[in-house]
Design a protein around this motif. Structure first.
Motif, mmCIF file in Angstrom:
data_model
loop_
_atom_site.group_PDB
_atom_site.id
_atom_site.type_symbol
_atom_site.label_atom_id
_atom_site.label_comp_id
_atom_site.label_asym_id
_atom_site.label_seq_id
_atom_site.Cartn_x
_atom_site.Cartn_y
_atom_site.Cartn_z
ATOM 1 N N LEU A 352 0.970 -1.429 -0.041
ATOM 2 C CA LEU A 352 0.079 -0.068 -0.044
ATOM 3 C C LEU A 352 0.754 1.180 0.058
ATOM 4 O O LEU A 352 1.902 1.408 0.979
ATOM 5 C CB LEU A 352 -0.919 -0.147 1.148
ATOM 6 C CG LEU A 352 -1.777 1.028 1.245
ATOM 7 C CD1 LEU A 352 -2.769 1.322 0.186
ATOM 8 C CD2 LEU A 352 -2.583 1.264 2.533
ATOM 9 N N ALA A 353 0.842 2.120 -0.943
ATOM 10 C CA ALA A 353 1.516 3.241 -1.043
ATOM 11 C C ALA A 353 0.650 4.526 -0.649
ATOM 12 O O ALA A 353 -0.451 4.512 -1.004
ATOM 13 C CB ALA A 353 2.015 3.651 -2.594
ATOM 14 N N ILE A 354 0.959 5.375 0.093
ATOM 15 C CA ILE A 354 0.167 6.384 0.627
ATOM 16 C C ILE A 354 0.957 7.856 0.437
ATOM 17 O O ILE A 354 2.096 7.699 1.058
ATOM 18 C CB ILE A 354 -0.034 6.278 2.245
ATOM 19 C CG1 ILE A 354 -0.648 4.932 2.352
ATOM 20 C CG2 ILE A 354 -1.133 7.407 2.697
ATOM 21 C CD1 ILE A 354 -1.041 4.706 4.141
ATOM 22 N N GLU A 355 0.288 8.519 -0.227
ATOM 23 C CA GLU A 355 0.935 9.921 -0.251
ATOM 24 C C GLU A 355 -0.263 11.021 -0.056
ATOM 25 O O GLU A 355 -1.776 10.639 -0.007
ATOM 26 C CB GLU A 355 1.577 10.462 -1.664
ATOM 27 C CG GLU A 355 0.812 10.250 -2.920
ATOM 28 C CD GLU A 355 1.587 10.330 -4.254
ATOM 29 O OE1 GLU A 355 2.304 11.414 -4.122
ATOM 30 O OE2 GLU A 355 1.238 9.697 -5.039
ATOM 31 N N LEU A 356 0.161 12.190 0.114
ATOM 32 C CA LEU A 356 -0.959 13.431 0.129
ATOM 33 C C LEU A 356 -1.486 14.112 -1.136
ATOM 34 O O LEU A 356 -0.457 14.441 -1.930
ATOM 35 C CB LEU A 356 -0.539 14.347 1.110
ATOM 36 C CG LEU A 356 -0.551 13.911 2.546
ATOM 37 C CD1 LEU A 356 0.097 14.895 3.504
ATOM 38 C CD2 LEU A 356 -1.898 13.485 3.111
ATOM 39 N N GLY A 357 -2.371 14.206 -1.388
ATOM 40 C CA GLY A 357 -2.935 14.966 -2.573
ATOM 41 C C GLY A 357 -3.611 16.247 -1.971
ATOM 42 O O GLY A 357 -3.758 16.541 -0.729
ATOM 43 N N ALA A 358 -3.607 17.393 -2.883
ATOM 44 C CA ALA A 358 -4.062 18.733 -2.408
ATOM 45 C C ALA A 358 -4.670 19.253 -3.564
ATOM 46 O O ALA A 358 -4.010 18.912 -4.762
ATOM 47 C CB ALA A 358 -3.026 19.516 -1.661
ATOM 48 N N ASN A 359 -5.479 20.237 -3.489
ATOM 49 C CA ASN A 359 -6.110 21.180 -4.743
ATOM 50 C C ASN A 359 -5.021 22.590 -4.795
ATOM 51 O O ASN A 359 -5.421 23.661 -5.165
ATOM 52 C CB ASN A 359 -7.477 21.644 -4.803
ATOM 53 C CG ASN A 359 -7.547 22.178 -3.363
ATOM 54 O OD1 ASN A 359 -6.882 22.380 -2.336
ATOM 55 N ND2 ASN A 359 -8.788 23.097 -3.420
ATOM 56 N N ALA A 360 -3.717 22.338 -4.410
ATOM 57 C CA ALA A 360 -2.961 23.625 -4.209
ATOM 58 C C ALA A 360 -2.850 24.277 -5.792
ATOM 59 O O ALA A 360 -2.812 25.566 -5.844
ATOM 60 C CB ALA A 360 -1.496 23.225 -3.709
ATOM 61 N N SER A 361 -2.665 23.466 -6.653
ATOM 62 C CA SER A 361 -2.530 23.916 -8.071
ATOM 63 C C SER A 361 -3.710 25.123 -8.341
ATOM 64 O O SER A 361 -3.566 25.845 -9.312
ATOM 65 C CB SER A 361 -2.503 22.776 -9.059
ATOM 66 O OG SER A 361 -3.737 22.126 -9.144
ATOM 67 N N ASP A 362 -4.918 24.716 -7.705
ATOM 68 C CA ASP A 362 -6.119 25.876 -8.241
ATOM 69 C C ASP A 362 -5.799 27.250 -7.656
ATOM 70 O O ASP A 362 -6.283 28.015 -8.062
ATOM 71 C CB ASP A 362 -7.089 25.250 -7.313
ATOM 72 C CG ASP A 362 -7.857 24.103 -7.820
ATOM 73 O OD1 ASP A 362 -7.393 23.439 -8.949
ATOM 74 O OD2 ASP A 362 -8.649 23.461 -7.060
ATOM 75 N N PHE A 363 -4.527 27.336 -6.787
ATOM 76 C CA PHE A 363 -4.343 28.732 -6.196
ATOM 77 C C PHE A 363 -3.172 29.245 -6.979
ATOM 78 O O PHE A 363 -2.510 30.215 -6.004
ATOM 79 C CB PHE A 363 -4.236 28.669 -4.711
ATOM 80 C CG PHE A 363 -5.634 28.210 -4.245
ATOM 81 C CD1 PHE A 363 -6.872 28.948 -4.270
ATOM 82 C CD2 PHE A 363 -5.666 26.745 -3.595
ATOM 83 C CE1 PHE A 363 -7.937 28.236 -3.709
ATOM 84 C CE2 PHE A 363 -6.948 26.194 -3.208
ATOM 85 C CZ PHE A 363 -8.091 27.085 -3.355
ATOM 86 N N LEU A 364 -2.593 28.766 -7.922
ATOM 87 C CA LEU A 364 -1.038 29.237 -8.327
ATOM 88 C C LEU A 364 -1.153 30.638 -8.615
ATOM 89 O O LEU A 364 -0.136 31.409 -8.121
ATOM 90 C CB LEU A 364 -0.659 28.454 -9.651
ATOM 91 C CG LEU A 364 -0.421 26.969 -9.512
ATOM 92 C CD1 LEU A 364 -0.089 26.430 -10.934
ATOM 93 C CD2 LEU A 364 0.856 27.024 -8.570
ATOM 94 N N HIS A 365 -2.220 31.198 -9.011
ATOM 95 C CA HIS A 365 -2.167 32.528 -9.257
ATOM 96 C C HIS A 365 -3.077 33.789 -8.429
ATOM 97 O O HIS A 365 -3.854 34.432 -8.878
ATOM 98 C CB HIS A 365 -2.493 32.729 -10.693
ATOM 99 C CG HIS A 365 -1.671 32.144 -11.803
ATOM 100 N ND1 HIS A 365 -0.224 32.394 -11.866
ATOM 101 C CD2 HIS A 365 -1.803 30.742 -12.460
ATOM 102 C CE1 HIS A 365 0.515 31.630 -12.627
ATOM 103 N NE2 HIS A 365 -0.669 30.604 -13.112
ATOM 104 N N THR A 366 -3.376 32.927 -7.237
ATOM 105 C CA THR A 366 -4.303 33.667 -6.207
ATOM 106 C C THR A 366 -3.902 34.224 -5.169
ATOM 107 O O THR A 366 -2.801 33.646 -4.678
ATOM 108 C CB THR A 366 -5.414 32.463 -5.993
ATOM 109 O OG1 THR A 366 -6.262 32.219 -7.009
ATOM 110 C CG2 THR A 366 -6.657 32.854 -5.068
ATOM 111 N N GLU A 367 -4.086 35.355 -4.678
ATOM 112 C CA GLU A 367 -3.626 35.676 -3.401
ATOM 113 C C GLU A 367 -4.800 35.646 -2.419
ATOM 114 O O GLU A 367 -5.943 35.759 -2.608
ATOM 115 C CB GLU A 367 -3.333 37.207 -3.606
ATOM 116 C CG GLU A 367 -1.970 37.594 -4.709
ATOM 117 C CD GLU A 367 -1.691 38.792 -4.799
ATOM 118 O OE1 GLU A 367 -2.517 39.769 -4.035
ATOM 119 O OE2 GLU A 367 -0.832 39.116 -5.576
#
Length: 397
Positions: A352-367
């Motif tokens: 079983l391989a476990i890593e973390l995912g996130a929606n960080a790419s949605d905020f590349l150009h967001t302040e």
């Protein structure tokens, strides 16, 4: 002891009645008393309501111990540096209560314990009776939560238990009223009923018994004449004087010392109860308390996840034996957040391989990102066992 020159430099003595200035205002001040030491401090709730201009004057914290006067009445010893932090207005309140050192008895063991612990810094002096009682009941609760999923006491004795300041029977009875709330009212009937089954006992009408009586029947090693039940009977007796009807006129009494002795007995008998539970059920209260403290700090699950979420694959681990674990930082991927990776290999050969995912790419150009807008989730990948291993289920990713 009083001839020590450090005492003149570091300590001042005041009549114990000065504490009434603070016990009468529990909404503003918190008084934490024990058998040889205490502290007065402003409550957080009151402090945060103050205007900024008042915070300096009203922010009180003063440590104190006890010393007996030659006439047998108590006074308190305060740390001079704490007293000097008072506003002039607060110092004026204390001025009428100042005690000349010449009126003190030459020796007082409680004062020596406080002086050694808080002035000299010797931690060989053990805690006072109230704090030790809190500790032993916390340990009993931890064992009971492991054994029957319930604590024996719903509340643990805290700083609302205040030693009598006045030397009379009413002060002694009032102190027991608070103690009753912890040692009798907070007993868990549900926990005791679980122990009825755990100890294979038959107790008729157990659901309707008075709680101290049920405690005696569940732990019959402590019979009606034992110190445990003599203590609970005395607490109940003194509490009833304070709470029910018109009580007798107050009489002179060494209320502080009598109450301290009661708490010492309470520590002794609950340590005996803890020893019985640990011995019979082969549990370690120290281990269980640490375990439950860790569990209290774990994240709380407040809702279900969708059946197609990656984390649901973790159910495949149930019943399997872990053979090997390894982990590290995942290789960098352009425009993807960094993540740790955990691998778990099972005896049957699955991984079983476990890593973390996130929606960080949605905020590349967001302040000005709101933390609640960032989603973090587990990415699980299940690697089936080699084909030459026996598999009882579909292990496809």
């Amino acid at each position: 002891m009083l001839e020590n020159p450090l005492i003149d430099r570091l300590v001042r003595f005041f009549e114990a009645e000065v504490l009434n200035l603070y016990t009468s205002k529990p909404d503003k001040y918190e008084l934490d008393m024990d058998s040889f030491a205490g502290v007065i401090k402003t409550t957080d709730s009151y402090f945060y309501k103050l205007d900024s201009s008042d915070k300096q004057d009203e922010n009180i914290q003063i440590r104190f111990g006890y010393h007996c006067k030659k006439d047998g009445t108590p006074c308190i010893a305060v740390v001079l540096s704490d007293f000097n932090e008072f506003s002039e207005k607060e110092k004026e309140k204390w001025a009428p209560f100042l005690v000349d050192k010449s009126s003190l008895s030459q020796e007082d063991n409680r004062f020596k314990m406080w002086y050694d612990r808080y002035i000299i810094g010797s931690w060989e002096v053990k805690n006072g009776a109230r704090k030790r009682l809190s500790s032993v009941i916390q340990n009993i609760n931890a064992c009971c939560e492991t054994l029957v999923d319930l604590p024996l006491y719903s509340e643990v004795p805290d700083n609302s238990i205040v030693y009598p300041i006045s030397l009379n029977t009413h002060a002694y009875e009032d102190a027991h009223q608070r103690l009753y709330g912890f040692l009798v009212d907070s007993l868990s009937r549900e926990c005791l009923l679980e122990f009825v089954n755990l100890r294979n006992k038959t107790i008729p009408d157990a659901k309707n018994m008075r709680l101290p009586t049920l405690l005696r029947h569940v732990f019959c090693e402590f019979d009606k004449n034992s110190k445990l039940h003599t203590l609970l009977a005395e607490v109940s007796k003194q509490r009833s004087k304070s709470s029910h009807g018109v009580r007798d006129a107050a009489e002179e009494s060494n209320a502080f010392e009598n109450f301290r002795n009661d708490l010492e007995i309470a520590v002794e008998v609950y340590e005996e109860l803890l020893e019985l539970i640990e011995s019979e059920f082969n549990v370690s209260s120290e281990h269980e308390l640490r375990r439950h403290e860790i569990m209290e700090g774990l994240p709380k699950i407040v809702g279900d996840v969708e059946s197609h979420y990656s984390i649901c694959k973790s159910k495949k681990m149930e019943g399997k034996t872990v053979e090997k674990v390894w982990f590290g930082m995942r290789e960098e991927i352009e425009n993807v957040h960094q993540s740790e990776v955990l691998y778990v290999e099972f005896k049957e050969g699955e991984i079983l391989a476990i890593e973390l995912g996130a929606n960080a790419s949605d905020f590349l150009h967001t302040e000005g990102i709101n933390p609640n807008e960032l989603d973090v989730y587990f990415c699980l990948k299940w690697v089936p066992a080699p084909s030459n291993r026996n598999e009882d289920e579909d292990n496809s990713d």
